[in-house]
Write a protein that holds these residues in place. Sequence first.
Motif, PDB file in Angstrom:
ATOM      1  N   ALA A 254     -25.516  -8.708  12.659  1.00 34.43           N
ATOM      2  CA  ALA A 254     -25.486  -7.380  13.283  1.00 34.43           C
ATOM      3  C   ALA A 254     -24.480  -7.361  14.438  1.00 34.43           C
TER       4      ALA A 254
ATOM      5  N   SER B  80     -28.125  -5.378   1.681  1.00 38.10           N
ATOM      6  CA  SER B  80     -29.178  -6.378   1.889  1.00 38.10           C
ATOM      7  C   SER B  80     -30.019  -6.563   0.636  1.00 38.10           C
TER       8      SER B  80
ATOM      9  N   LYS C  73     -27.471 -17.171   5.105  1.00 39.34           N
ATOM     10  CA  LYS C  73     -28.152 -16.778   3.863  1.00 39.34           C
ATOM     11  C   LYS C  73     -27.673 -17.701   2.739  1.00 39.34           C
TER      12      LYS C  73
ATOM     13  N   ASP D 130     -19.241  -6.177   4.310  1.00 38.15           N
ATOM     14  CA  ASP D 130     -20.237  -7.060   4.910  1.00 38.15           C
ATOM     15  C   ASP D 130     -20.781  -7.916   3.763  1.00 38.15           C
TER      16      ASP D 130
HETATM   17  C1  LIG Z   1     -25.840  -7.081   4.682  1.00 39.13           C
HETATM   18  C2  LIG Z   1     -26.355  -7.592   5.993  1.00 39.13           C
HETATM   19  N1  LIG Z   1     -25.602  -7.466   7.090  1.00 39.13           N
HETATM   20  C3  LIG Z   1     -26.024  -7.888   8.282  1.00 39.13           C
HETATM   21  C4  LIG Z   1     -27.250  -8.467   8.434  1.00 39.13           C
HETATM   22  C5  LIG Z   1     -27.711  -8.821   9.813  1.00 39.13           C
HETATM   23  O1  LIG Z   1     -27.744 -10.128  10.083  1.00 39.13           O
HETATM   24  P1  LIG Z   1     -28.555 -10.687  11.353  1.00 39.13           P
HETATM   25  O2  LIG Z   1     -29.990 -10.607  10.996  1.00 39.13           O
HETATM   26  O3  LIG Z   1     -28.008 -12.058  11.512  1.00 39.13           O
HETATM   27  O4  LIG Z   1     -28.191  -9.802  12.501  1.00 39.13           O
HETATM   28  C6  LIG Z   1     -28.076  -8.646   7.326  1.00 39.13           C
HETATM   29  C7  LIG Z   1     -29.382  -9.287   7.483  1.00 39.13           C
HETATM   30  O5  LIG Z   1     -30.248  -9.265   6.706  1.00 39.13           O
HETATM   31  C8  LIG Z   1     -27.617  -8.181   6.073  1.00 39.13           C
HETATM   32  O6  LIG Z   1     -28.387  -8.280   4.978  1.00 39.13           O
END
Ligand SMILES: Cc1ncc(COP(=O)(O)O)c(C=O)c1O
Length: 426
Positions: free
Chosen positions: A91, A168, A222, A193
């Motif tokens: 994020a 996600s 991940k 992303d």
């Molecule tokens: C597509 C995507 N972007 C960003 C994130 C955010 O990552 P973080 O939890 O490290 O902030 C996630 C987390 O699940 C995600 O699935």
Amino acid sequence: MTRDTEIFDIIRRERERQTRGIELIASENYVSDQVLEAMGSVLTNKYAEGYPGKRYYGGCEVVDLSERLAQERLKQLYGAVWVNVQPHSGAQANMAVFMACLNAGDKFLGLNLSHGGHLSHGSPVNFSGLMFHALEYNVREEDGRVDYDQLEQVARTEHPKLIIAGASAYSREWDYERIRRVADEIGAIFMVDMAHPAGLIAAGLLKNPVKYAHIVTSTTHKTLRGPRGGVILMGEDFPNPWGKTTPKGEVKMMSAMLDSAVFPGTQGGPLEHVIAAKAVAFGEALQPSYVDYQKQVQLNAAVMAEAFVDKGYKIISGGTDNHCMLVDLRTKFPDLTGKIAEKALVAADITTNKNMVPFDSRSAFQTSGLRFGTPAITTRGLKEDMMPWIVNLIDRVLGNPEDEQNILKVRQEVNAEMVKYPLFAW
Ligand SMILES: Cc1ncc(COP(=O)(O)O)c(C=O)c1O
């Protein structure tokens, strides 16, 4: 100092929990002992605001070496020209891109959260939706795949400054070329992303977005199998300079704008112990054995999805190209919510998470779906022949989610099997 038995006992319990169960959360993995060692190292003691060679603190010569190594390995892994390894999380990486590319209130376009998108792609409770004007595209109801026609139509009528691909909970490959074409047509920045499939991409099993997007962000924890954290990458063809003027009136290069958006824009001192652990994980991902691991992740997911379909479950989009899948419970158990299903499975030491399915009839707190992924169990050593066994256990729990004896029996079978797959060397 006396040992803090209270917290170390909690950590021991968590290690036991991770060891005895089947971990199916699509965004989780088990890091190697070397990654853990680097993360728990003395590098956590060091303040290093700034970037290698340009720090605001003395004594950074050693951490400069590990941050440079992390940068070089990450570039090599994805064929990137420029990277930033400092974002504390996915994020945070996304926030830095928003800050570098947009002004408050600017329009951007991302995948609908309830269709698989991420919070930081425009949710009204996240900075992205609070500070910027979020537009969304969906997946199609009939086949669960991204509705590229709709994406193009919104892009052409609304002219967002930034278009985001990535999700996600989406199990299919992306048509990056098509999104890049419409981004070029309307003069938007195209960001991918790749947090979820980053490991499969590093292994060459899915298309590399660095070739198509101006900017790519990712998490490192991940499928990639590194420590918790984020990164930002750019490939060959990013406009440089971009042409956005800073508050001081200068036109800055995009790479410099992204660097300043991470620090000092949105973060303070980098987590050098985590950056060293990222370097270890990138080094592991450059080994030939990593490709075998990712192939197994993909194969396990494909076999698992098939096993769900054989048992009468609906998988959104009918299957998976990557490591994850979204199960719509309504076809087999119309009255069962994701919330109850998740709770019953966790009681059987099968960890997963409830998830909204596209066009869900229930709220985000109840949901009609469950999301499953194979990165963690594959690290653990489970092969494709075990996937029908896992799905069968899940089916037995979901068939009687209130029956404690049934759940206990499944849990015993899970624990008895997982003992055969040792996890930690310590
Ligand atoms: C597509 C995507 N972007 C960003 C994130 C955010 O990552 P973080 O939890 O490290 O902030 C996630 C987390 O699940 C995600 O699935």
